[in-house]
Scaffold this motif. Structure first.
Motif: not given
Length: 69
Positions: A7-10, A14-15, A17-25
């Motif tokens: 999960i951390l590698a994923e 990511l950029p 903003t995309a990483a932040a969105q993935l974390i929120r999701d």
């Protein structure tokens, strides 16, 4: 532990903003899962409390409602 590394590698790939969105999701999914589990346990503790009440129907037709004969 291997799952966490994956999960951390994923996230790291990511950029920002995309990483932040993935974390929120993922956080929202975790909250929803915990809420569903708590609700399931609550229903199991007192199943009668969570049943829908029976629908009440009038014993006779109301005047002025329905088709006229």
């Amino acid at each position: 532990m291997d799952q966490a590394r994956g999960i951390l590698a994923e996230i790291e790939a990511l950029p920002v903003t995309a990483a932040a969105q993935l974390i929120r999701d993922r956080a929202a999914e975790a909250v929803a899962e915990r809420f569903a589990e708590a609700a399931r346990l609550a229903r199991g503790a007192d199943p009668g409390r969570w049943q829908s009440p029976a629908t009440v129907y009038p014993s006779h037709p109301e005047r002025g409602l329905g088709p006229s004969l």
